[in-house]
Design a protein around this motif. Structure first.
Motif, PDB file in Angstrom:
ATOM      1  N   THR A   1     -73.222  74.488   5.723  1.00 41.29           N
ATOM      2  CA  THR A   1     -72.284  74.422   7.115  1.00 41.29           C
ATOM      3  C   THR A   1     -72.837  73.599   8.393  1.00 41.29           C
ATOM      4  N   LEU A   2     -72.653  72.888   9.075  1.00 41.11           N
ATOM      5  CA  LEU A   2     -73.560  72.377  10.487  1.00 41.11           C
ATOM      6  C   LEU A   2     -72.374  72.746  10.967  1.00 41.11           C
ATOM      7  N   VAL A   3     -72.974  73.985  12.021  1.00 37.28           N
ATOM      8  CA  VAL A   3     -71.762  73.364  13.969  1.00 37.28           C
ATOM      9  C   VAL A   3     -72.706  72.629  14.467  1.00 37.28           C
ATOM     10  N   LEU A   4     -71.394  71.503  15.146  1.00 39.51           N
ATOM     11  CA  LEU A   4     -72.433  70.543  15.958  1.00 39.51           C
ATOM     12  C   LEU A   4     -70.754  70.299  16.696  1.00 39.51           C
ATOM     13  N   PRO A   5     -71.006  69.200  17.855  1.00 36.85           N
ATOM     14  CA  PRO A   5     -70.912  69.452  19.493  1.00 36.85           C
ATOM     15  C   PRO A   5     -69.722  69.220  18.603  1.00 36.85           C
ATOM     16  N   LEU A   6     -68.283  68.752  18.876  1.00 37.13           N
ATOM     17  CA  LEU A   6     -66.856  68.274  19.366  1.00 37.13           C
ATOM     18  C   LEU A   6     -66.871  67.221  20.073  1.00 37.13           C
ATOM     19  N   ARG A   7     -66.759  65.905  19.400  1.00 40.35           N
ATOM     20  CA  ARG A   7     -66.645  64.613  20.460  1.00 40.35           C
ATOM     21  C   ARG A   7     -65.140  64.803  21.342  1.00 40.35           C
ATOM     22  N   SER A   8     -64.696  64.350  22.037  1.00 42.27           N
ATOM     23  CA  SER A   8     -63.193  63.641  22.295  1.00 42.27           C
ATOM     24  C   SER A   8     -62.618  62.845  21.466  1.00 42.27           C
ATOM     25  N   GLY A   9     -61.299  63.282  22.086  1.00 44.27           N
ATOM     26  CA  GLY A   9     -60.024  63.303  21.234  1.00 44.27           C
ATOM     27  C   GLY A   9     -60.135  63.726  19.788  1.00 44.27           C
ATOM     28  N   ASN A  10     -60.971  64.615  19.286  1.00 41.91           N
ATOM     29  CA  ASN A  10     -61.179  64.693  17.656  1.00 41.91           C
ATOM     30  C   ASN A  10     -59.757  65.155  16.915  1.00 41.91           C
ATOM     31  N   GLY A  11     -58.656  65.825  17.684  1.00 46.97           N
ATOM     32  CA  GLY A  11     -57.366  66.030  17.135  1.00 46.97           C
ATOM     33  C   GLY A  11     -58.205  67.310  16.476  1.00 46.97           C
ATOM     34  N   ILE A  12     -58.702  67.754  15.959  1.00 52.42           N
ATOM     35  CA  ILE A  12     -58.853  69.463  15.620  1.00 52.42           C
ATOM     36  C   ILE A  12     -58.134  70.208  16.449  1.00 52.42           C
ATOM     37  N   SER A  13     -57.640  71.033  16.233  1.00 48.61           N
ATOM     38  CA  SER A  13     -56.707  72.610  16.083  1.00 48.61           C
ATOM     39  C   SER A  13     -57.815  73.101  17.265  1.00 48.61           C
ATOM     40  N   ARG A  14     -57.173  73.705  18.431  1.00 45.56           N
ATOM     41  CA  ARG A  14     -58.473  74.940  18.780  1.00 45.56           C
ATOM     42  C   ARG A  14     -58.638  76.102  17.618  1.00 45.56           C
ATOM     43  N   LEU A  15     -57.538  76.385  17.314  1.00 48.70           N
ATOM     44  CA  LEU A  15     -57.678  76.876  16.737  1.00 48.70           C
ATOM     45  C   LEU A  15     -59.019  77.359  15.939  1.00 48.70           C
ATOM     46  N   VAL A  16     -59.177  76.049  15.209  1.00 44.53           N
ATOM     47  CA  VAL A  16     -60.020  76.102  13.735  1.00 44.53           C
ATOM     48  C   VAL A  16     -61.391  76.486  15.383  1.00 44.53           C
ATOM     49  N   THR A  17     -62.017  76.004  16.030  1.00 44.15           N
ATOM     50  CA  THR A  17     -63.073  76.662  16.739  1.00 44.15           C
ATOM     51  C   THR A  17     -63.333  77.737  17.970  1.00 44.15           C
ATOM     52  N   ALA A  18     -62.186  78.424  17.392  1.00 40.88           N
ATOM     53  CA  ALA A  18     -61.569  80.364  18.438  1.00 40.88           C
ATOM     54  C   ALA A  18     -61.927  79.592  19.486  1.00 40.88           C
ATOM     55  N   GLY A  19     -61.322  77.899  19.943  1.00 44.72           N
ATOM     56  CA  GLY A  19     -61.504  77.730  21.536  1.00 44.72           C
ATOM     57  C   GLY A  19     -62.629  77.335  22.254  1.00 44.72           C
ATOM     58  N   GLY A  20     -63.557  77.285  21.429  1.00 43.35           N
ATOM     59  CA  GLY A  20     -64.932  76.565  21.712  1.00 43.35           C
ATOM     60  C   GLY A  20     -65.056  75.322  21.504  1.00 43.35           C
ATOM     61  N   ASP A  21     -66.817  74.354  21.926  1.00 43.46           N
ATOM     62  CA  ASP A  21     -66.022  73.257  22.010  1.00 43.46           C
ATOM     63  C   ASP A  21     -67.275  72.392  20.946  1.00 43.46           C
ATOM     64  N   HIS A  22     -67.853  73.519  20.081  1.00 43.84           N
ATOM     65  CA  HIS A  22     -68.376  73.165  18.382  1.00 43.84           C
ATOM     66  C   HIS A  22     -67.967  72.861  17.325  1.00 43.84           C
ATOM     67  N   LEU A  23     -68.034  72.811  16.551  1.00 36.61           N
ATOM     68  CA  LEU A  23     -67.155  72.632  15.185  1.00 36.61           C
ATOM     69  C   LEU A  23     -68.368  73.225  13.506  1.00 36.61           C
ATOM     70  N   ALA A  24     -67.404  73.477  12.785  1.00 40.34           N
ATOM     71  CA  ALA A  24     -68.287  73.896  11.728  1.00 40.34           C
ATOM     72  C   ALA A  24     -67.183  73.022  10.565  1.00 40.34           C
ATOM     73  N   LEU A  25     -68.835  72.344  10.337  1.00 38.06           N
ATOM     74  CA  LEU A  25     -68.600  71.163   9.385  1.00 38.06           C
ATOM     75  C   LEU A  25     -69.305  71.200   7.876  1.00 38.06           C
ATOM     76  N   ARG A  26     -67.991  70.707   7.094  1.00 32.33           N
ATOM     77  CA  ARG A  26     -69.097  71.334   5.008  1.00 32.33           C
ATOM     78  C   ARG A  26     -68.303  70.062   4.838  1.00 32.33           C
ATOM     79  N   MET A  27     -69.052  69.670   3.915  1.00 32.23           N
ATOM     80  CA  MET A  27     -68.875  68.247   2.842  1.00 32.23           C
ATOM     81  C   MET A  27     -68.958  69.591   1.351  1.00 32.23           C
ATOM     82  N   PRO A  28     -68.129  69.437   1.119  1.00 31.63           N
ATOM     83  CA  PRO A  28     -68.088  70.938  -0.727  1.00 31.63           C
ATOM     84  C   PRO A  28     -68.967  69.686  -1.880  1.00 31.63           C
ATOM     85  N   ALA A  29     -69.523  70.110  -2.286  1.00 29.26           N
ATOM     86  CA  ALA A  29     -69.671  69.355  -3.707  1.00 29.26           C
ATOM     87  C   ALA A  29     -68.888  69.562  -4.493  1.00 29.26           C
ATOM     88  N   GLY A  30     -67.789  69.094  -5.670  1.00 31.17           N
ATOM     89  CA  GLY A  30     -66.788  69.049  -6.408  1.00 31.17           C
ATOM     90  C   GLY A  30     -65.847  68.151  -6.184  1.00 31.17           C
TER      91      GLY A  30
END
Ligand code: TXA
Ligand code: MG
Length: 316
Positions: free
Chosen positions: A98-127
């Protein structure tokens, strides 16, 4: 949330994957397998759906969530990748990173996902099952591990049922998770930093970057609140570095220490990681104190010891 929801159990046929995707698209909660542990998914752009995750888990609301995507293109639409981050994504995705990265503006992600922060934890699972569900849902999926807050992460659909039946809309049963511990989390504020040891050994990431990873600062609980000391705790007391059982303890062995149950009789850390949560669940179900043999602090042993230390931290 009351415990009155009818939780649908789904398999992995095309029709069932499509149904799981539709449910997520409608804001419902669906647990699904990844290569690490089962996730409790919700549409990451839907505040209400994300809030239901916290309710179902009874999770402290300051904990940010990982957003899961099926491909790098979706990841790049959501976040800005530094050259270092791109290098790690190319080397280890899809996979337990999982990589914690700066969000782009207009990304549409709920603020709850980042607990209000401007960095998002992102992951592309295998499977294939996880990837097919994300494609069917046509939206990034916020997903913590599919366990009630503070309990052991689930590595089978039965673990999810035991913790969340009646509290979520569906569980996709795709069999046991092959890796068995959560993803490794890397942040990039002040240089590449290991925020959580996990399924990809830190050494492999360091080899890829050509530099050592930084350790999180002493106040890491604030940057990765899921790392609160007693986060991965079974109901019973846990004693570490045990060579023999005392009184009525269940001894979980490793290598030459046989124990009542063994993480890996041959001392294989990958096998031990895959068995870790299953054996903790099993020992916990015996309702006796748990003792665990010493695990070497190398490779996946670091993630295993990290989980065990949390499990052994007394709760109030
Ligand atoms: O393998 C995994 O990572 C599993 C599967 C389902 O993908 N997910 C998982 O999620 O372990 P969870 O919620 O149990 O753990 C996520 C961790 C927490 O410690 C959280 O604090 C941290 O990631 N986290 C999430 N967003 C963050 C952010 N923006 N900055 C720092 N830490 C973050
Ligand atoms: Mg978790």
């Amino acid at each position: 949330m009351s415990e009155t929801l009818k939780t649908r159990i789904l398999g992995t046929s095309d029709a069932e994957i499509a149904e799981a995707g539709q449910k997520l698209g409608r804001g419902e909660l669906v647990a699904f397998p990844t290569e690490t542990v089962y996730g409790l998914g919700a549409d990451a752009t839907n505040d209400k759906a994300v809030a239901r995750i916290f309710a179902a888990k009874g999770r402290p609301s300051f904990n940010p969530l990982i957003a899961h995507v099926p491909d790098i293109e979706t990841a790049e639409r959501l976040c800005v990748f530094s050259p270092e981050a791109r290098c790690l994504a190319e080397a280890f995705w899809p996979g337990a990173l999982t990589l914690v990265l700066p969000l782009r503006s207009g990304n549409g992600i709920s603020r709850l996902v980042t607990a209000g922060g401007d960095h998002l934890a992102l992951r592309m699972p295998a499977g294939d099952v996880a990837t097919a569900i994300f494609k069917a849902a046509k939206t990034p999926i916020a997903a913590p591990s599919a366990n009630p807050s503070g309990r052991i992460s689930p590595t089978t659909a039965d673990h999810v049922k035991a913790g969340l039946m009646g509290r979520i809309d569906a569980i996709v049963d795709g069999g046991p998770c092959p890796v068995g511990v959560e993803s490794t989390i890397i942040g990039f504020t002040n240089g590449a930093t290991l925020l959580r040891a996990g399924g990809i050994p830190a050494e492999a990431i360091e080899a890829c970057l050509g530099t050592m990873l930084r350790s999180p600062a002493a106040d890491a609980a604030l940057t990765a609140p899921g790392q609160l000391a007693s986060h991965y705790a079974p109901g019973a007391a846990v004693r570490l570095n045990a060579r023999t059982a005392v009184a009525d303890e269940v001894l979980i062995g490793f290598g030459t220490i046989a124990g009542d149950l063994s993480l890996s009789p041959t001392g294989d850390l990958v096998e031990a990681a895959a068995n870790l949560f299953r054996l903790l669940h099993k020992a916990d179900a015996m309702r006796k104190p748990i003792a665990v043999a010493p695990i070497p602090e190398t490779g996946l042993g670091r993630a295993i010891n990290d989980r065990l230390t949390r499990a052994a931290t007394p709760r109030d």
